[in-house]
Design a protein around this motif. Sequence first.
Motif, mmCIF file in Angstrom:
data_model
loop_
_atom_site.group_PDB
_atom_site.id
_atom_site.type_symbol
_atom_site.label_atom_id
_atom_site.label_comp_id
_atom_site.label_asym_id
_atom_site.label_seq_id
_atom_site.Cartn_x
_atom_site.Cartn_y
_atom_site.Cartn_z
ATOM 1 N N UNK A 151 0.772 -1.302 0.096
ATOM 2 C CA UNK A 151 -0.211 -0.048 -0.201
ATOM 3 C C UNK A 151 0.846 1.293 0.040
ATOM 4 N N UNK A 152 0.704 2.026 -0.991
ATOM 5 C CA UNK A 152 1.238 3.155 -1.182
ATOM 6 C C UNK A 152 0.567 4.517 -0.967
ATOM 7 N N UNK A 153 1.172 5.668 -1.269
ATOM 8 C CA UNK A 153 0.507 6.937 -0.897
ATOM 9 C C UNK A 153 -0.958 7.043 -1.581
ATOM 10 N N UNK A 154 -1.914 7.461 -0.900
ATOM 11 C CA UNK A 154 -3.268 7.809 -1.399
ATOM 12 C C UNK A 154 -3.945 6.615 -1.809
ATOM 13 N N UNK A 155 -3.316 5.475 -1.189
ATOM 14 C CA UNK A 155 -4.117 4.194 -1.323
ATOM 15 C C UNK A 155 -3.683 3.513 -2.943
ATOM 16 N N UNK A 156 -2.524 3.711 -3.286
ATOM 17 C CA UNK A 156 -1.946 2.985 -4.344
ATOM 18 C C UNK A 156 -1.577 1.669 -3.926
ATOM 19 N N UNK A 157 -2.305 0.623 -4.871
ATOM 20 C CA UNK A 157 -1.837 -0.737 -4.773
ATOM 21 C C UNK A 157 -0.851 -1.531 -5.825
ATOM 22 N N UNK A 158 0.257 -1.683 -5.640
ATOM 23 C CA UNK A 158 1.068 -2.183 -6.949
ATOM 24 C C UNK A 158 0.489 -3.638 -7.066
ATOM 25 N N UNK A 159 0.264 -4.028 -8.339
ATOM 26 C CA UNK A 159 -0.193 -5.140 -8.727
ATOM 27 C C UNK A 159 0.703 -6.164 -9.043
ATOM 28 N N UNK A 160 0.449 -7.310 -9.756
ATOM 29 C CA UNK A 160 1.160 -8.473 -9.753
ATOM 30 C C UNK A 160 2.319 -8.429 -10.730
ATOM 31 N N UNK A 161 2.395 -7.287 -11.513
ATOM 32 C CA UNK A 161 3.482 -7.025 -12.195
ATOM 33 C C UNK A 161 4.484 -6.149 -11.835
ATOM 34 N N UNK A 162 4.320 -6.121 -10.622
ATOM 35 C CA UNK A 162 5.238 -5.076 -9.898
ATOM 36 C C UNK A 162 6.513 -5.592 -9.129
ATOM 37 N N UNK A 163 7.783 -5.110 -9.065
ATOM 38 C CA UNK A 163 8.666 -5.680 -8.464
ATOM 39 C C UNK A 163 8.367 -6.153 -7.009
ATOM 40 N N UNK A 164 7.700 -5.255 -6.194
ATOM 41 C CA UNK A 164 7.376 -5.519 -4.937
ATOM 42 C C UNK A 164 6.584 -6.948 -4.814
ATOM 43 N N UNK A 165 5.596 -7.073 -5.895
ATOM 44 C CA UNK A 165 4.938 -8.287 -5.961
ATOM 45 C C UNK A 165 5.798 -9.554 -6.180
ATOM 46 N N UNK A 166 6.919 -9.357 -7.128
ATOM 47 C CA UNK A 166 7.883 -10.402 -7.197
ATOM 48 C C UNK A 166 8.441 -10.594 -6.291
ATOM 49 N N UNK A 167 8.953 -9.691 -5.180
ATOM 50 C CA UNK A 167 9.567 -10.124 -3.907
ATOM 51 C C UNK A 167 8.698 -10.839 -3.093
ATOM 52 N N UNK A 168 7.741 -10.508 -3.175
ATOM 53 C CA UNK A 168 6.621 -11.258 -2.190
ATOM 54 C C UNK A 168 6.229 -12.611 -2.790
ATOM 55 N N UNK A 169 6.111 -12.986 -3.560
ATOM 56 C CA UNK A 169 6.264 -14.124 -4.189
ATOM 57 C C UNK A 169 7.334 -15.161 -4.171
ATOM 58 N N UNK A 170 8.343 -14.463 -4.301
ATOM 59 C CA UNK A 170 9.768 -15.193 -4.464
ATOM 60 C C UNK A 170 9.978 -15.773 -2.720
ATOM 61 N N UNK A 171 9.249 -15.243 -1.937
ATOM 62 C CA UNK A 171 9.528 -15.582 -0.580
ATOM 63 C C UNK A 171 7.973 -16.388 -0.097
ATOM 64 N N UNK A 172 7.245 -16.560 -1.014
ATOM 65 C CA UNK A 172 6.102 -17.414 -0.433
ATOM 66 C C UNK A 172 5.040 -16.706 0.007
ATOM 67 N N UNK A 173 4.902 -15.361 0.049
ATOM 68 C CA UNK A 173 3.767 -14.463 0.322
ATOM 69 C C UNK A 173 2.967 -14.155 -0.763
ATOM 70 N N UNK A 174 1.805 -13.931 -0.439
ATOM 71 C CA UNK A 174 1.033 -13.694 -1.400
ATOM 72 C C UNK A 174 0.592 -11.985 -1.668
ATOM 73 N N UNK A 175 0.520 -11.618 -2.818
ATOM 74 C CA UNK A 175 0.082 -10.226 -2.915
ATOM 75 C C UNK A 175 -1.594 -10.129 -3.026
#
Length: 263
Positions: A151-175
Amino acid sequence: MPVSISFAAGPRIASMNVCGDQLVLSLADPDQIIGLSRFSRDAWQSWAAEKARNFPRLSGEAEDVLLLKPDLVVVSLFDKRATRDLLKANGLHLVEFTVPRTLDEVKDQIRAMGDVVQHPDRAEAEIARLDAATARARAAASAHHYRVLPLERRGFVPGDGSLVSSLLAATGLANAAGELGLSAGGFASLEAIVKLRPDFILVSEAGDRAEDDGRAFLLHPALERFYPQSKRIVLPERLTVCGGVMLADALDRLTEELQRVRR
Protein backbone atom coordinates in the motif's frame (compact mmCIF):
# COMPACT_ATOMS: atom_id res chain seq x y z
CA MET A 1 19.48 -5.36 -23.01
CA PRO A 2 22.83 -3.48 -23.25
CA VAL A 3 25.55 -4.73 -25.57
CA SER A 4 28.98 -5.18 -23.99
CA ILE A 5 31.92 -3.22 -25.42
CA SER A 6 35.46 -3.96 -24.26
CA PHE A 7 37.80 -1.21 -23.08
CA ALA A 8 41.42 -1.91 -22.20
CA ALA A 9 41.36 0.08 -18.95
CA GLY A 10 37.65 -0.18 -18.19
CA PRO A 11 35.14 2.35 -19.56
CA ARG A 12 34.64 5.83 -18.11
CA ILE A 13 30.94 5.95 -17.27
CA ALA A 14 28.26 8.58 -16.72
CA SER A 15 24.81 7.62 -15.43
CA MET A 16 21.71 9.71 -16.07
CA ASN A 17 19.11 8.07 -13.80
CA VAL A 18 18.98 7.01 -10.19
CA CYS A 19 18.53 3.29 -10.89
CA GLY A 20 21.52 3.26 -13.21
CA ASP A 21 23.51 5.15 -10.58
CA GLN A 22 23.04 2.38 -8.05
CA LEU A 23 24.07 -0.39 -10.43
CA VAL A 24 27.17 1.54 -11.48
CA LEU A 25 28.12 2.39 -7.88
CA SER A 26 27.75 -1.27 -6.91
CA LEU A 27 29.81 -2.78 -9.70
CA ALA A 28 32.24 -0.26 -11.20
CA ASP A 29 35.60 0.92 -9.91
CA PRO A 30 35.40 4.44 -8.43
CA ASP A 31 37.76 5.85 -11.06
CA GLN A 32 35.42 4.61 -13.79
CA ILE A 33 32.56 6.83 -12.57
CA ILE A 34 32.73 10.39 -13.91
CA GLY A 35 29.15 11.53 -13.28
CA LEU A 36 25.85 10.44 -11.71
CA SER A 37 22.25 11.60 -12.06
CA ARG A 38 20.86 14.71 -10.36
CA PHE A 39 18.89 12.45 -7.97
CA SER A 40 21.83 10.23 -7.06
CA ARG A 41 22.19 11.81 -3.59
CA ASP A 42 18.48 11.66 -2.73
CA ALA A 43 18.32 9.25 0.21
CA TRP A 44 14.58 8.74 -0.31
CA GLN A 45 15.14 7.27 -3.78
CA SER A 46 18.67 5.90 -3.64
CA TRP A 47 20.05 3.13 -1.46
CA ALA A 48 23.53 4.36 -2.41
CA ALA A 49 22.92 8.09 -1.80
CA GLU A 50 25.79 8.52 0.67
CA LYS A 51 28.27 6.79 -1.63
CA ALA A 52 27.08 8.95 -4.52
CA ARG A 53 28.31 12.09 -2.75
CA ASN A 54 31.84 11.15 -3.77
CA PHE A 55 31.09 11.72 -7.46
CA PRO A 56 30.03 14.66 -9.67
CA ARG A 57 26.30 15.19 -10.06
CA LEU A 58 24.89 15.78 -13.53
CA SER A 59 22.08 18.19 -14.43
CA GLY A 60 19.99 15.73 -16.43
CA GLU A 61 20.66 17.61 -19.67
CA ALA A 62 23.00 16.55 -22.46
CA GLU A 63 25.45 19.46 -22.28
CA ASP A 64 27.41 18.51 -19.15
CA VAL A 65 27.59 14.87 -20.27
CA LEU A 66 29.05 15.94 -23.60
CA LEU A 67 31.72 17.99 -21.79
CA LEU A 68 32.78 14.93 -19.77
CA LYS A 69 33.22 12.80 -22.92
CA PRO A 70 32.45 9.45 -21.23
CA ASP A 71 33.05 6.16 -22.98
CA LEU A 72 29.56 5.00 -22.01
CA VAL A 73 26.38 6.69 -20.79
CA VAL A 74 23.92 4.61 -18.76
CA VAL A 75 20.34 5.67 -19.44
CA SER A 76 16.81 4.43 -18.91
CA LEU A 77 14.20 4.22 -21.64
CA PHE A 78 12.25 6.64 -19.43
CA ASP A 79 14.92 9.33 -19.68
CA LYS A 80 14.06 12.17 -22.04
CA ARG A 81 14.11 10.97 -25.64
CA ALA A 82 15.47 14.29 -26.91
CA THR A 83 18.43 14.08 -24.53
CA ARG A 84 19.22 10.52 -25.53
CA ASP A 85 18.98 11.39 -29.21
CA LEU A 86 21.30 14.38 -28.77
CA LEU A 87 23.92 12.26 -27.01
CA LYS A 88 23.75 9.65 -29.77
CA ALA A 89 23.98 12.33 -32.46
CA ASN A 90 27.21 13.54 -30.85
CA GLY A 91 28.75 10.09 -31.04
CA LEU A 92 28.34 8.93 -27.45
CA HIS A 93 27.59 5.29 -26.81
CA LEU A 94 24.45 4.75 -24.71
CA VAL A 95 23.60 1.61 -22.78
CA GLU A 96 19.86 1.52 -22.15
CA PHE A 97 18.15 -0.31 -19.29
CA THR A 98 14.45 -0.97 -18.91
CA VAL A 99 12.56 -1.15 -15.60
CA PRO A 100 12.73 -4.73 -14.23
CA ARG A 101 9.52 -6.24 -12.90
CA THR A 102 10.77 -9.58 -11.60
CA LEU A 103 13.76 -10.87 -9.66
CA ASP A 104 14.93 -12.77 -12.74
CA GLU A 105 14.93 -9.53 -14.73
CA VAL A 106 16.86 -7.85 -11.92
CA LYS A 107 19.51 -10.57 -12.08
CA ASP A 108 19.72 -10.14 -15.85
CA GLN A 109 20.33 -6.42 -15.39
CA ILE A 110 22.99 -6.96 -12.74
CA ARG A 111 24.79 -9.32 -15.11
CA ALA A 112 24.40 -6.86 -17.98
CA MET A 113 25.86 -4.01 -15.92
CA GLY A 114 28.68 -6.29 -14.78
CA ASP A 115 29.54 -6.79 -18.44
CA VAL A 116 29.22 -3.05 -19.18
CA VAL A 117 31.66 -2.05 -16.43
CA GLN A 118 33.84 -5.10 -17.20
CA HIS A 119 33.47 -6.68 -13.75
CA PRO A 120 31.26 -9.74 -14.33
CA ASP A 121 32.71 -11.44 -11.22
CA ARG A 122 31.27 -8.69 -9.03
CA ALA A 123 27.88 -9.11 -10.69
CA GLU A 124 27.85 -12.83 -9.98
CA ALA A 125 28.80 -12.20 -6.35
CA GLU A 126 25.88 -9.77 -5.99
CA ILE A 127 23.49 -12.26 -7.58
CA ALA A 128 24.66 -14.90 -5.11
CA ARG A 129 23.99 -12.43 -2.29
CA LEU A 130 20.51 -11.81 -3.67
CA ASP A 131 19.80 -15.55 -3.91
CA ALA A 132 20.94 -16.06 -0.30
CA ALA A 133 18.72 -13.22 0.94
CA THR A 134 15.78 -14.72 -0.97
CA ALA A 135 16.35 -18.07 0.72
CA ARG A 136 16.44 -16.44 4.16
CA ALA A 137 13.19 -14.58 3.55
CA ARG A 138 11.54 -17.73 2.17
CA ALA A 139 12.54 -19.63 5.30
CA ALA A 140 11.04 -16.89 7.49
CA ALA A 141 7.73 -17.08 5.62
CA SER A 142 7.63 -20.81 4.89
CA ALA A 143 5.42 -21.87 7.78
CA HIS A 144 2.72 -19.35 6.88
CA HIS A 145 0.67 -18.35 3.87
CA TYR A 146 0.36 -14.67 4.63
CA ARG A 147 -1.71 -12.39 2.43
CA VAL A 148 0.09 -9.08 2.14
CA LEU A 149 -1.29 -5.91 0.59
CA PRO A 150 1.39 -3.47 -0.62
CA LEU A 151 0.00 0.00 0.00
CA GLU A 152 1.44 3.30 -1.15
CA ARG A 153 0.50 6.95 -0.89
CA ARG A 154 -3.16 7.86 -1.46
CA GLY A 155 -4.10 4.18 -1.44
CA PHE A 156 -2.21 3.03 -4.52
CA VAL A 157 -1.77 -0.76 -4.62
CA PRO A 158 1.05 -2.24 -6.79
CA GLY A 159 -0.25 -5.15 -8.85
CA ASP A 160 1.08 -8.55 -9.80
CA GLY A 161 3.42 -7.05 -12.41
CA SER A 162 5.33 -4.96 -9.88
CA LEU A 163 8.76 -5.62 -8.46
CA VAL A 164 7.33 -5.63 -4.92
CA SER A 165 4.89 -8.36 -5.92
CA SER A 166 7.79 -10.39 -7.33
CA LEU A 167 9.62 -10.06 -4.01
CA LEU A 168 6.56 -11.29 -2.13
CA ALA A 169 6.07 -14.23 -4.50
CA ALA A 170 9.73 -15.26 -4.27
CA THR A 171 9.39 -15.61 -0.51
CA GLY A 172 6.05 -17.42 -0.52
CA LEU A 173 3.91 -14.42 0.38
CA ALA A 174 0.77 -13.57 -1.60
CA ASN A 175 0.00 -10.11 -2.98
CA ALA A 176 -3.63 -9.51 -2.02
CA ALA A 177 -4.08 -6.89 -4.76
CA GLY A 178 -5.80 -9.43 -7.01
CA GLU A 179 -8.53 -9.89 -4.41
CA LEU A 180 -9.37 -6.22 -4.89
CA GLY A 181 -9.54 -6.66 -8.66
CA LEU A 182 -6.25 -4.75 -8.97
CA SER A 183 -3.96 -7.36 -10.49
CA ALA A 184 -2.51 -4.65 -12.74
CA GLY A 185 -2.30 -2.17 -9.85
CA GLY A 186 -4.49 0.82 -9.04
CA PHE A 187 -6.08 2.84 -6.27
CA ALA A 188 -8.13 1.13 -3.56
CA SER A 189 -10.68 2.81 -1.31
CA LEU A 190 -10.26 2.86 2.44
CA GLU A 191 -13.42 0.78 2.78
CA ALA A 192 -12.16 -1.89 0.38
CA ILE A 193 -8.84 -2.19 2.19
CA VAL A 194 -10.47 -2.55 5.59
CA LYS A 195 -12.96 -5.09 4.26
CA LEU A 196 -10.22 -7.16 2.61
CA ARG A 197 -8.47 -7.85 5.91
CA PRO A 198 -5.08 -9.04 4.62
CA ASP A 199 -2.74 -10.46 7.23
CA PHE A 200 -0.45 -7.46 6.79
CA ILE A 201 -0.13 -4.28 4.79
CA LEU A 202 3.29 -3.43 3.36
CA VAL A 203 4.29 0.24 3.58
CA SER A 204 7.45 2.23 2.92
CA GLU A 205 7.78 3.89 6.31
CA ALA A 206 6.67 3.62 9.91
CA GLY A 207 5.78 6.46 12.28
CA ASP A 208 2.80 8.72 12.81
CA ARG A 209 3.84 11.82 10.86
CA ALA A 210 1.85 12.88 7.80
CA GLU A 211 3.69 15.51 5.78
CA ASP A 212 0.92 15.63 3.14
CA ASP A 213 -2.44 14.14 2.14
CA GLY A 214 -0.83 11.19 0.37
CA ARG A 215 0.91 10.05 3.52
CA ALA A 216 -2.17 10.91 5.65
CA PHE A 217 -4.16 8.18 3.88
CA LEU A 218 -1.91 5.55 5.45
CA LEU A 219 -2.47 7.07 8.89
CA HIS A 220 -6.26 7.21 8.70
CA PRO A 221 -7.82 6.10 12.02
CA ALA A 222 -9.54 3.15 10.33
CA LEU A 223 -6.26 1.84 8.94
CA GLU A 224 -4.52 2.53 12.24
CA ARG A 225 -7.18 0.50 14.04
CA PHE A 226 -7.11 -2.57 11.79
CA TYR A 227 -3.46 -2.30 10.75
CA PRO A 228 -1.38 -1.07 13.71
CA GLN A 229 2.41 -1.40 13.62
CA SER A 230 2.10 -5.09 14.48
CA LYS A 231 0.20 -5.55 11.20
CA ARG A 232 2.49 -3.41 9.05
CA ILE A 233 5.56 -4.66 7.22
CA VAL A 234 7.89 -1.74 6.54
CA LEU A 235 10.19 -1.76 3.51
CA PRO A 236 11.82 1.62 2.81
CA GLU A 237 11.14 2.84 -0.70
CA ARG A 238 14.84 3.28 -1.45
CA LEU A 239 15.21 -0.52 -1.21
CA THR A 240 12.46 -1.32 -3.72
CA VAL A 241 12.10 1.61 -6.12
CA CYS A 242 14.85 0.23 -8.38
CA GLY A 243 15.91 -3.25 -9.38
CA GLY A 244 19.47 -3.93 -8.32
CA VAL A 245 21.78 -5.24 -5.66
CA MET A 246 19.84 -3.36 -2.94
CA LEU A 247 17.07 -5.95 -3.24
CA ALA A 248 19.22 -8.28 -1.13
CA ASP A 249 18.95 -5.68 1.64
CA ALA A 250 15.22 -5.37 0.96
CA LEU A 251 14.77 -9.11 1.38
CA ASP A 252 16.80 -9.16 4.58
CA ARG A 253 14.65 -6.30 5.87
CA LEU A 254 11.57 -8.32 4.91
CA THR A 255 12.94 -11.26 6.91
CA GLU A 256 13.46 -9.00 9.95
CA GLU A 257 9.95 -7.59 9.60
CA LEU A 258 8.37 -11.04 9.38
CA GLN A 259 10.21 -12.05 12.53
CA ARG A 260 9.05 -8.86 14.26
CA VAL A 261 5.35 -9.14 13.40
CA ARG A 262 5.24 -12.82 14.35
CA ARG A 263 6.32 -12.10 17.94
